[in-house]
Design an enzyme around this catalytic site. Sequence first.
Site, PDB file in Angstrom:
ATOM      1  N   HIS A  93      35.662  40.738  41.814  1.00  0.00           N
ATOM      2  CA  HIS A  93      35.558  39.435  41.152  1.00  0.00           C
ATOM      3  C   HIS A  93      34.139  39.222  40.610  1.00  0.00           C
ATOM      4  O   HIS A  93      33.953  38.700  39.512  1.00  0.00           O
ATOM      5  CB  HIS A  93      35.860  38.300  42.136  1.00  0.00           C
ATOM      6  CG  HIS A  93      37.232  38.340  42.751  1.00  0.00           C
ATOM      7  ND1 HIS A  93      37.451  38.688  44.068  1.00  0.00           N
ATOM      8  CD2 HIS A  93      38.452  38.062  42.233  1.00  0.00           C
ATOM      9  CE1 HIS A  93      38.743  38.608  44.329  1.00  0.00           C
ATOM     10  NE2 HIS A  93      39.382  38.242  43.240  1.00  0.00           N
ATOM     11  N   MET A 117      42.057  33.953  42.694  1.00  0.00           N
ATOM     12  CA  MET A 117      42.757  33.314  43.811  1.00  0.00           C
ATOM     13  C   MET A 117      41.842  33.257  45.044  1.00  0.00           C
ATOM     14  O   MET A 117      42.309  33.041  46.165  1.00  0.00           O
ATOM     15  CB  MET A 117      44.044  34.069  44.135  1.00  0.00           C
ATOM     16  CG  MET A 117      45.031  34.059  42.960  1.00  0.00           C
ATOM     17  SD  MET A 117      46.739  34.201  43.462  1.00  0.00           S
ATOM     18  CE  MET A 117      46.733  35.796  44.229  1.00  0.00           C
ATOM     19  N   GLY A 159      40.355  41.511  35.330  1.00  0.00           N
ATOM     20  CA  GLY A 159      40.141  42.889  35.758  1.00  0.00           C
ATOM     21  C   GLY A 159      41.306  43.773  35.345  1.00  0.00           C
ATOM     22  O   GLY A 159      42.464  43.330  35.343  1.00  0.00           O
ATOM     23  N   ASP A 213      44.536  44.600  37.737  1.00  0.00           N
ATOM     24  CA  ASP A 213      45.874  44.033  37.490  1.00  0.00           C
ATOM     25  C   ASP A 213      46.217  44.335  36.035  1.00  0.00           C
ATOM     26  O   ASP A 213      46.192  43.451  35.178  1.00  0.00           O
ATOM     27  CB  ASP A 213      45.855  42.534  37.769  1.00  0.00           C
ATOM     28  CG  ASP A 213      45.492  42.235  39.207  1.00  0.00           C
ATOM     29  OD1 ASP A 213      46.401  42.138  40.025  1.00  0.00           O
ATOM     30  OD2 ASP A 213      44.286  42.131  39.513  1.00  0.00           O
ATOM     31  N   SER A 265      41.642  41.565  47.540  1.00  0.00           N
ATOM     32  CA  SER A 265      41.664  40.595  48.645  1.00  0.00           C
ATOM     33  C   SER A 265      42.696  41.015  49.679  1.00  0.00           C
ATOM     34  O   SER A 265      42.553  40.739  50.870  1.00  0.00           O
ATOM     35  CB  SER A 265      42.010  39.204  48.106  1.00  0.00           C
ATOM     36  OG  SER A 265      41.149  38.854  47.044  1.00  0.00           O
ATOM     37  N   LEU A 296      36.815  36.149  47.568  1.00  0.00           N
ATOM     38  CA  LEU A 296      36.158  36.915  46.513  1.00  0.00           C
ATOM     39  C   LEU A 296      35.409  38.144  47.039  1.00  0.00           C
ATOM     40  O   LEU A 296      34.915  38.148  48.162  1.00  0.00           O
ATOM     41  CB  LEU A 296      35.202  35.989  45.747  1.00  0.00           C
ATOM     42  CG  LEU A 296      35.882  34.750  45.159  1.00  0.00           C
ATOM     43  CD1 LEU A 296      34.839  33.839  44.505  1.00  0.00           C
ATOM     44  CD2 LEU A 296      36.952  35.130  44.149  1.00  0.00           C
ATOM     45  N   HIS A 297      35.351  39.155  46.183  1.00  0.00           N
ATOM     46  CA  HIS A 297      34.666  40.403  46.518  1.00  0.00           C
ATOM     47  C   HIS A 297      33.929  40.912  45.273  1.00  0.00           C
ATOM     48  O   HIS A 297      33.932  40.248  44.226  1.00  0.00           O
ATOM     49  CB  HIS A 297      35.663  41.432  47.064  1.00  0.00           C
ATOM     50  CG  HIS A 297      36.873  41.615  46.204  1.00  0.00           C
ATOM     51  ND1 HIS A 297      36.821  42.130  44.925  1.00  0.00           N
ATOM     52  CD2 HIS A 297      38.192  41.306  46.410  1.00  0.00           C
ATOM     53  CE1 HIS A 297      38.030  42.169  44.401  1.00  0.00           C
ATOM     54  NE2 HIS A 297      38.893  41.661  45.274  1.00  0.00           N
TER      55      HIS A 297
HETATM   56  P1  AMP Z   1      42.804  37.787  42.124  1.00  0.00           P
HETATM   57  O1  AMP Z   1      41.890  36.874  42.883  1.00  0.00           O
HETATM   58  O2  AMP Z   1      43.290  38.949  42.924  1.00  0.00           O
HETATM   59  O3  AMP Z   1      43.896  37.053  41.389  1.00  0.00           O
HETATM   60  O4  AMP Z   1      41.922  38.453  40.982  1.00  0.00           O
HETATM   61  C1  AMP Z   1      41.194  37.660  40.060  1.00  0.00           C
HETATM   62  C2  AMP Z   1      40.666  38.546  38.968  1.00  0.00           C
HETATM   63  O5  AMP Z   1      39.806  39.548  39.526  1.00  0.00           O
HETATM   64  C3  AMP Z   1      41.776  39.304  38.223  1.00  0.00           C
HETATM   65  O6  AMP Z   1      41.479  39.337  36.844  1.00  0.00           O
HETATM   66  C4  AMP Z   1      41.704  40.682  38.837  1.00  0.00           C
HETATM   67  O7  AMP Z   1      42.168  41.707  37.980  1.00  0.00           O
HETATM   68  C5  AMP Z   1      40.222  40.822  39.088  1.00  0.00           C
HETATM   69  N1  AMP Z   1      39.984  41.842  40.118  1.00  0.00           N
HETATM   70  C6  AMP Z   1      40.523  41.900  41.359  1.00  0.00           C
HETATM   71  N2  AMP Z   1      40.149  43.040  41.988  1.00  0.00           N
HETATM   72  C7  AMP Z   1      39.373  43.730  41.124  1.00  0.00           C
HETATM   73  C8  AMP Z   1      38.690  44.972  41.162  1.00  0.00           C
HETATM   74  N3  AMP Z   1      38.751  45.774  42.236  1.00  0.00           N
HETATM   75  N4  AMP Z   1      37.993  45.369  40.074  1.00  0.00           N
HETATM   76  C9  AMP Z   1      37.941  44.580  38.958  1.00  0.00           C
HETATM   77  N5  AMP Z   1      38.555  43.385  38.859  1.00  0.00           N
HETATM   78  C10 AMP Z   1      39.262  42.958  39.915  1.00  0.00           C
END
Ligand code: AMP
Length: 284
Positions: A37, A30, A147, A150, A186, A33-34
């Site tokens: 991601h 979404m 990740g 989640d 995020s 990014l960090h």
């Molecule tokens: P999001 O943008 O929050 O929907 O996350 C996108 C993907 O990045 C999902 O598969 C999350 O599980 C993964 N993700 C988010 N934060 C982390 C983290 N701290 N460590 C590993 N994967 C992550």
Amino acid sequence: MRIFNKITDIKAEIKKIKSSGRSVGLVPTMGFLHEGHMSLVRESVKNNDVTVVSIFVNPTQFGPTEDLAAYPRDFESDCALLEKNNADIIFYPEPSEMYGEGFCTKVELSGITEVLCGITRPVHFAGVATVVTKLFNIVNPDRAYFGSKDYQQLQVIKRMIKDLNMDVDVVGMPIIRENDGLALSSRNVYLKGDERTSALALSGSFKLVENLLREGVEDTKTIKEKVADFILSHPHTRIDYIETVHPETLVSVDSADTDFVMALAVYVGKARLIDNRYFEVHHV
Ligand code: AMP
């Protein structure tokens, strides 16, 4: 690195890639990014010829009172990070592109989506499963990276792929944390002032559980009560749930005499944070 906004354009590109025999890895995000991601992106780059990262704040996975409008966004900085980490393609559609006029299809799982986050976020996982199905159909990836931050989402996607015979290998990746233990998210930008310190209650809980297991405590009710006391001793915290569940089915477990996952959802100020840890009971 190329950016696509239109489904027909990226589909045409993927067709070319696939017909030349190259493999495709997909990292759904979404945005904002960090390094969490990026760990997914780097793994995909390592194991696929082409890595596609989708950036889409999916409206259907947010409930009416949730933070859809406030969700942080920074497309320019996302592009810079992705370029640096060698992603090949960004898929960045508008909501109207993903949900055209008359859209009325839903991918819905039962059971596994009705526990943990599914209790307070009843529409969330249907939104996730539907958008991930669409992304799989659009990008046709060989592998997709998620990740375990989640954790429930990862299990839901694995279940959906199995149930619907989808031809995608899911790769679950470990949680990336700050040096002090806070899981990267995020939503951490919502943490203000000393809320950042209180947010350490989540990862700190797992240390506490480790100690309790080492002392021989097996009753998960007692474990959860102690974790609740610990979390609530930090200012600005409010518990959504503290659960000990079976690692695949996510059914609640009463006794810590077998492997389990402790999953937490805790509000710290306005931020709703989630975290989890897999406990291999006999190896703590
Ligand atoms: P999001 O943008 O929050 O929907 O996350 C996108 C993907 O990045 C999902 O598969 C999350 O599980 C993964 N993700 C988010 N934060 C982390 C983290 N701290 N460590 C590993 N994967 C992550």
